[in-house]
Design an enzyme around this catalytic site. Sequence first.
Site, short mmCIF file in Angstrom:
data_model
loop_
_atom_site.label_atom_id
_atom_site.label_comp_id
_atom_site.label_asym_id
_atom_site.label_seq_id
_atom_site.Cartn_x
_atom_site.Cartn_y
_atom_site.Cartn_z
CG HIS A 13 -1.82 1.20 1.33
ND1 HIS A 13 -3.12 1.10 1.76
CD2 HIS A 13 -1.63 2.52 1.05
CE1 HIS A 13 -3.68 2.29 1.74
NE2 HIS A 13 -2.80 3.18 1.33
CG HIS A 15 -0.77 7.11 -0.92
ND1 HIS A 15 -2.00 7.23 -1.52
CD2 HIS A 15 -0.98 6.44 0.24
CE1 HIS A 15 -2.92 6.68 -0.74
NE2 HIS A 15 -2.32 6.19 0.33
CG LEU A 16 4.92 5.66 -5.80
CD1 LEU A 16 5.28 4.87 -7.06
CD2 LEU A 16 6.18 6.01 -5.01
NE ARG A 17 0.48 11.84 -2.02
CZ ARG A 17 -0.53 11.39 -1.30
NH1 ARG A 17 -1.53 10.73 -1.86
NH2 ARG A 17 -0.55 11.56 0.00
CG ASN A 41 -5.11 8.51 -3.10
OD1 ASN A 41 -4.06 7.99 -3.48
ND2 ASN A 41 -5.23 9.09 -1.92
CE LYS A 99 -7.85 2.08 -0.82
NZ LYS A 99 -6.59 2.25 -0.12
CG HIS A 136 -9.79 4.38 3.57
ND1 HIS A 136 -8.60 5.04 3.81
CD2 HIS A 136 -10.63 4.75 4.56
CE1 HIS A 136 -8.73 5.79 4.89
NE2 HIS A 136 -9.96 5.64 5.37
CG HIS A 174 -4.96 2.04 5.89
ND1 HIS A 174 -6.29 1.80 6.02
CD2 HIS A 174 -4.85 2.99 4.94
CE1 HIS A 174 -6.96 2.55 5.17
NE2 HIS A 174 -6.10 3.28 4.50
CG LEU A 219 -7.86 10.18 7.88
CD1 LEU A 219 -8.68 10.92 6.84
CD2 LEU A 219 -8.67 9.97 9.16
CG ASP A 247 -1.57 4.74 4.13
OD1 ASP A 247 -1.62 5.20 2.98
OD2 ASP A 247 -2.35 5.07 5.04
CG HIS A 251 -0.18 15.07 2.25
ND1 HIS A 251 -1.13 15.29 1.28
CD2 HIS A 251 -0.53 13.93 2.89
CE1 HIS A 251 -2.04 14.33 1.36
NE2 HIS A 251 -1.70 13.48 2.30
CB ALA A 263 -5.17 12.33 6.51
N1 NCD Z 1 -3.42 7.50 4.86
C1 NCD Z 1 -3.62 8.80 4.78
O1 NCD Z 1 -3.73 9.46 5.81
N2 NCD Z 1 -3.67 9.44 3.59
C2 NCD Z 1 -3.65 8.85 2.28
C3 NCD Z 1 -4.96 8.26 1.89
C4 NCD Z 1 -5.29 6.96 2.59
O2 NCD Z 1 -4.59 5.97 2.46
O3 NCD Z 1 -6.31 6.88 3.29
C5 NCD Z 1 -3.24 9.93 1.27
O4 NCD Z 1 -3.43 9.74 0.08
O5 NCD Z 1 -2.68 10.96 1.69
ZN ZN Z 2 -3.16 5.12 1.76
ZN ZN Z 3 -6.70 4.80 3.18
#
Ligand code: NCD
Ligand code: ZN
Ligand code: ZN
Length: 346
Positions: A13, A15-17, A41, A99, A136, A174, A219, A247, A251, A263
């Site tokens: 899990h 996030h690479l943006r 996302n 997802k 999620h 998560h 989150l 996760d 940011h 988050a």
């Molecule tokens: N985990 C987080 O707090 N944020 C994640 C989104 C997610 O996995 O719920 C995000 O994309 O910033």
């Molecule tokens: Zn996430």
């Molecule tokens: Zn999530």
Amino acid sequence: MQSITIRRPDDWHLHLRDGAMLEGVIGDTSRTFARAIIMPNLVPPVVTTSDAAAYRERIMKALPAGHRFQPLMTLYLTEHTSPDDVEEGKKSGLITAVKLYPAGATTNSHGGVRDMEKSMPVLERMAKIGLPLCVHGEVTTPEVDIFDREAVFIETVLDPLRRRLPELKVTMEHVTTSDGIDYIKAAKDNLAGSITTHHLIINRNAILVGGIRPHYYCLPVAKRETHRVALRAAATGADPRFFLGTDSAPHIDPLKECACGCAGIYTSINTMSCLAHVFEEEDALERLEAFASLNGPAWYGLPPNEERITLSRQAEPVFFPAKVETGAGSVTVFDPMFPLHWEVTA
Ligand SMILES: NC(=O)N[C@@H](CC(=O)O)C(=O)O
Ligand SMILES: [Zn+2]
Ligand SMILES: [Zn+2]
């Protein structure tokens, strides 16, 4: 034990943006991890197989020279997702999972699912073709307390869905509560859970005691200590249905350090050091490989990595930067609040 060699880990899990942020963070994962499930996302989200193919290409282009890394792509489930497109994505080998973000549950989830009924045709197809659903797992009902949202999701969304579609493979991502752990353990089949690095280390005090600390806000939000203890027992225990999903969610600092902060916690750079610390504390270093490198591939039906990494315990604390500088701005690195002595040395 002063050093431990394990199969190269994967992150189930991540996030690479996109754009400058992607370029700034990807190396922190690909340096150590062989594969990762890439969260869809983005703004706008990765909804179709062709979105995912284009995003995969951007990821491969951003990969630092010499790094070997395989992004496992996911699709962002909407109420309009086409079952045929999803099936096509699986058949072509591009798509590893779909997802589910309940609309409004977390960062960039406003395009997610409001009415599960509308997504049933896709979910039925996924059950038929054996494509996992990553969730999620939090309800968004305003009346439900934020600390109860995972438990209420299990009761009101996940359990009814699994009863209706028992063949659907679901990853509860998560997991942050003992309710989640117990629910997974009680399942007969087709359910597993990922656990983040930070939820093994912090409880909700980290966010709120002695001042409000936005870099510990994510989150699902960290819960009370009893839950953290349950997560540690699951991660270091013998049940193969629990595995690592960091996760890691970068940011830029101005979006975290403000009146309404985002988050997400960034852990890609120091995850293996943090995990070795946690597993050593639990007297379970010999189980780290199962959690980080074996259980995840087994669940997703992939072979474990053949390469190995070595973690060594250093006498002096290992240095990690407080912030990672990216072209999009600086990103604060997760501070476990204890010195890290374990380092990936090979
Ligand atoms: N985990 C987080 O707090 N944020 C994640 C989104 C997610 O996995 O719920 C995000 O994309 O910033
Ligand atoms: Zn996430
Ligand atoms: Zn999530």
